[in-house]
Design an enzyme around this catalytic site. Structure first.
Site, PDB file in Angstrom:
ATOM      1  N   ASP A  88       0.823  -1.206   0.000  1.00  0.00           N
ATOM      2  CA  ASP A  88       0.000   0.000   0.000  1.00  0.00           C
ATOM      3  C   ASP A  88       0.859   1.258   0.000  1.00  0.00           C
ATOM      4  O   ASP A  88       1.452   1.612   1.013  1.00  0.00           O
ATOM      5  CB  ASP A  88      -0.893  -0.030   1.243  1.00  0.00           C
ATOM      6  CG  ASP A  88      -1.793   1.180   1.364  1.00  0.00           C
ATOM      7  OD1 ASP A  88      -2.018   1.858   0.340  1.00  0.00           O
ATOM      8  OD2 ASP A  88      -2.274   1.444   2.486  1.00  0.00           O
ATOM      9  N   SER A  91      -0.068   4.250   2.744  1.00  0.00           N
ATOM     10  CA  SER A  91       0.122   4.168   4.193  1.00  0.00           C
ATOM     11  C   SER A  91       1.569   3.760   4.455  1.00  0.00           C
ATOM     12  O   SER A  91       2.314   3.447   3.522  1.00  0.00           O
ATOM     13  CB  SER A  91      -0.857   3.182   4.827  1.00  0.00           C
ATOM     14  OG  SER A  91      -0.580   1.850   4.439  1.00  0.00           O
ATOM     15  N   ASN A  93       2.710   1.831   7.618  1.00  0.00           N
ATOM     16  CA  ASN A  93       2.959   0.788   8.613  1.00  0.00           C
ATOM     17  C   ASN A  93       2.877  -0.613   8.029  1.00  0.00           C
ATOM     18  O   ASN A  93       2.083  -0.871   7.115  1.00  0.00           O
ATOM     19  CB  ASN A  93       1.945   0.871   9.758  1.00  0.00           C
ATOM     20  CG  ASN A  93       2.230   2.020  10.704  1.00  0.00           C
ATOM     21  OD1 ASN A  93       1.873   3.157  10.418  1.00  0.00           O
ATOM     22  ND2 ASN A  93       2.876   1.733  11.816  1.00  0.00           N
ATOM     23  N   TRP A  95       1.707  -4.265   9.335  1.00  0.00           N
ATOM     24  CA  TRP A  95       1.053  -4.971  10.432  1.00  0.00           C
ATOM     25  C   TRP A  95       0.383  -6.242   9.911  1.00  0.00           C
ATOM     26  O   TRP A  95      -0.017  -6.329   8.750  1.00  0.00           O
ATOM     27  CB  TRP A  95       0.045  -4.089  11.169  1.00  0.00           C
ATOM     28  CG  TRP A  95      -1.158  -3.680  10.377  1.00  0.00           C
ATOM     29  CD1 TRP A  95      -1.311  -2.537   9.654  1.00  0.00           C
ATOM     30  CD2 TRP A  95      -2.376  -4.419  10.229  1.00  0.00           C
ATOM     31  NE1 TRP A  95      -2.542  -2.518   9.069  1.00  0.00           N
ATOM     32  CE2 TRP A  95      -3.223  -3.651   9.411  1.00  0.00           C
ATOM     33  CE3 TRP A  95      -2.828  -5.646  10.723  1.00  0.00           C
ATOM     34  CZ2 TRP A  95      -4.504  -4.091   9.053  1.00  0.00           C
ATOM     35  CZ3 TRP A  95      -4.103  -6.080  10.379  1.00  0.00           C
ATOM     36  CH2 TRP A  95      -4.921  -5.296   9.545  1.00  0.00           C
ATOM     37  N   TYR A 131      -9.492   3.297  11.052  1.00  0.00           N
ATOM     38  CA  TYR A 131     -10.193   3.012   9.806  1.00  0.00           C
ATOM     39  C   TYR A 131     -11.362   3.965   9.648  1.00  0.00           C
ATOM     40  O   TYR A 131     -11.743   4.661  10.580  1.00  0.00           O
ATOM     41  CB  TYR A 131     -10.746   1.585   9.816  1.00  0.00           C
ATOM     42  CG  TYR A 131      -9.723   0.508   9.639  1.00  0.00           C
ATOM     43  CD1 TYR A 131      -9.645  -0.181   8.445  1.00  0.00           C
ATOM     44  CD2 TYR A 131      -8.849   0.185  10.658  1.00  0.00           C
ATOM     45  CE1 TYR A 131      -8.706  -1.175   8.270  1.00  0.00           C
ATOM     46  CE2 TYR A 131      -7.906  -0.811  10.506  1.00  0.00           C
ATOM     47  CZ  TYR A 131      -7.849  -1.488   9.297  1.00  0.00           C
ATOM     48  OH  TYR A 131      -6.926  -2.473   9.143  1.00  0.00           O
ATOM     49  N   ASP A 272      -1.857   5.723  -5.464  1.00  0.00           N
ATOM     50  CA  ASP A 272      -2.093   4.854  -4.309  1.00  0.00           C
ATOM     51  C   ASP A 272      -2.485   3.443  -4.729  1.00  0.00           C
ATOM     52  O   ASP A 272      -3.592   3.204  -5.198  1.00  0.00           O
ATOM     53  CB  ASP A 272      -3.188   5.461  -3.428  1.00  0.00           C
ATOM     54  CG  ASP A 272      -3.453   4.637  -2.177  1.00  0.00           C
ATOM     55  OD1 ASP A 272      -2.571   3.854  -1.791  1.00  0.00           O
ATOM     56  OD2 ASP A 272      -4.539   4.789  -1.594  1.00  0.00           O
ATOM     57  N   THR A 275      -5.756   1.801  -2.968  1.00  0.00           N
ATOM     58  CA  THR A 275      -7.120   2.203  -3.293  1.00  0.00           C
ATOM     59  C   THR A 275      -7.458   1.619  -4.653  1.00  0.00           C
ATOM     60  O   THR A 275      -6.677   1.738  -5.592  1.00  0.00           O
ATOM     61  CB  THR A 275      -7.264   3.741  -3.322  1.00  0.00           C
ATOM     62  OG1 THR A 275      -6.968   4.273  -2.028  1.00  0.00           O
ATOM     63  CG2 THR A 275      -8.673   4.163  -3.711  1.00  0.00           C
TER      64      THR A 275
END
Length: 379
Positions: A88, A91, A93, A95, A131, A272, A275
């Site tokens: 992505d 963003s 991070n 996880w 979110y 992006d 998306t």
């Protein structure tokens, strides 16, 4: 059982690796929920908010996107534990779910078990990523992150081990997220994976590139440290970033048949991979959908007569003086309910997201060395 593509790696010199990670174009959450007959009730319960992750105070946010379909494999720990993740660029991070998570979204995904990794350590710091309709919470930790069978391994990579997850994640194929935006967006100050790839000398160039195939389950790739000429034709247009947070650039206009239909006078756009659609302000998106002959429902989905697609106009996005044209066959898709356009309603925010609908047509290069985005016609 979904077949995951084999991941490829090419070593460069002694310590550098150009890593080409194969992505699978899998079934979307929308498709799965339609098959189960619960799409309508789910979309009411979990409305799509594509701009959520771009307009937050504090920790970055991520959006519930029912049309995301591209996933790749990484591993965490020693010995490696494998996870399907969304790569992505919107963003920062990394996880994945953990064995300490009781949410339904964790129970039907792979879960990281710290006790089974000899290289694992806790960071003793919580993480919370908001979110549009929920959140992921957990604890930060350090471990070795590898690109599956490739010899590139990022040591002491900080990542989030989730303890709770938003319910909508239960409907997605991906287990977690690997963020590829800039470090100042990372929740809890976590260093992104690609920043550690650069600092640890694991890539020959401080860039990565993305090719998304629209025609088959396989063929899509993320390449770390390399521009691959077989994935594009013609020249690369290099566009300077207007903000070094997201991969944000200046957009001059959106035109149809020479008429400016959106972004009049210029606007900002983000490239992006996280998306699925091309998203913009409500007024502009409604105008585009009107120009191409689409009818928009109460959810913001714009449908067209599938038989009309060959006669629908091209849409051109001009970025920093460079024209990028998308044909009707590229900006429409078909599902069991008919045909839809790939233009999504982003609300009142004056920001555009050029997501997978755009990237499928244009091979995208994300250059951290020079802070440019490179775009070229996808092969």
């Amino acid at each position: 059982m979904m077949k995951w593509a084999v991941l490829l790696c090419a070593l460069v010199a002694l310590s550098e690796c150009n890593t080409k990670i194969s992505l699978i174009k899998g079934k979307t959450a929308r498709e799965t929920l339609m098959e189960k007959g619960i799409w309508e009730e789910t979309r009411l319960k979990f409305p799509y908010n594509p701009m959520a992750k771009f307009y937050q105070t504090g920790d970055e946010a991520m959006t519930n996107d029912a049309d995301l379909s591209y996933y790749g494999v990484i591993s965490i720990g020693t010995p490696p534990q494998s996870f399907n993740v969304i790569f992505d660029t919107g963003s920062s991070n990394l996880w994945v779910p953990s064995v300490y998570c009781s949410s339904q979204a964790c129970q039907n995904h792979a879960e990281f078990n710290p006790s089974q990794s000899s290289t694992f350590t806790w960071a003793n710091k919580p993480v919370s990523i908001q979110y549009g309709t929920g959140s992921m919470t957990g604890q930060l930790a350090y471990d070795t992150v590898s690109v599956w069978k490739c010899s590139i391994s990022v040591t002491q990579q900080i990542f989030g081990a989730s303890q709770t997850e938003a319910p909508f994640m239960a409907n997605m194929v991906a287990d977690g997220i690997l963020g590829l935006a800039f470090p100042n967006l990372a929740a809890s100050g976590a260093t992104p994976v690609f920043d550690n790839m650069m600092s640890q000398g694991l890539v020959s160039q401080n860039l990565f590139s993305v090719y998304l195939s629209g025609n088959s389950a396989e063929g899509s790739v993320v390449s770390f440290g390399n521009i691959e000429s077989n994935y594009y034709t013609g020249q690369i247009a290099w566009i300077p970033l207007s903000s070094e947070t997201y991969w944000q650039i200046n957009m001059d206009s959106v035109t149809i048949n020479g008429n400016t239909v959106a972004c009049s006078g210029g606007c900002q756009a983000i490239i992006d991979t996280g998306t699925s659609l091309i998203v913009g302000p409500t007024t502009d998106i409604n105008n585009i959908n009107s120009w191409v002959g689409a009818t928009t429902d109460q959810y913001g989905d714009a449908s067209v007569n599938c038989n009309n697609i060959p006669n629908m106009p091209d849409v051109t996005f001009t970025l920093n003086g460079n024209a990028f044209t998308i044909s009707a066959s590229a900006y429409t898709s078909q599902n069991s309910n008919g045909c839809m356009t790939g233009f999504g309603n982003g609300g009142t925010q004056q920001l555009w997201i050029l997501g997978d609908v755009f990237i499928r047509q244009y091979y995208a290069i994300f250059d951290r060395q020079n802070n440019y985005v490179g775009l070229a016609q996808a092969a």
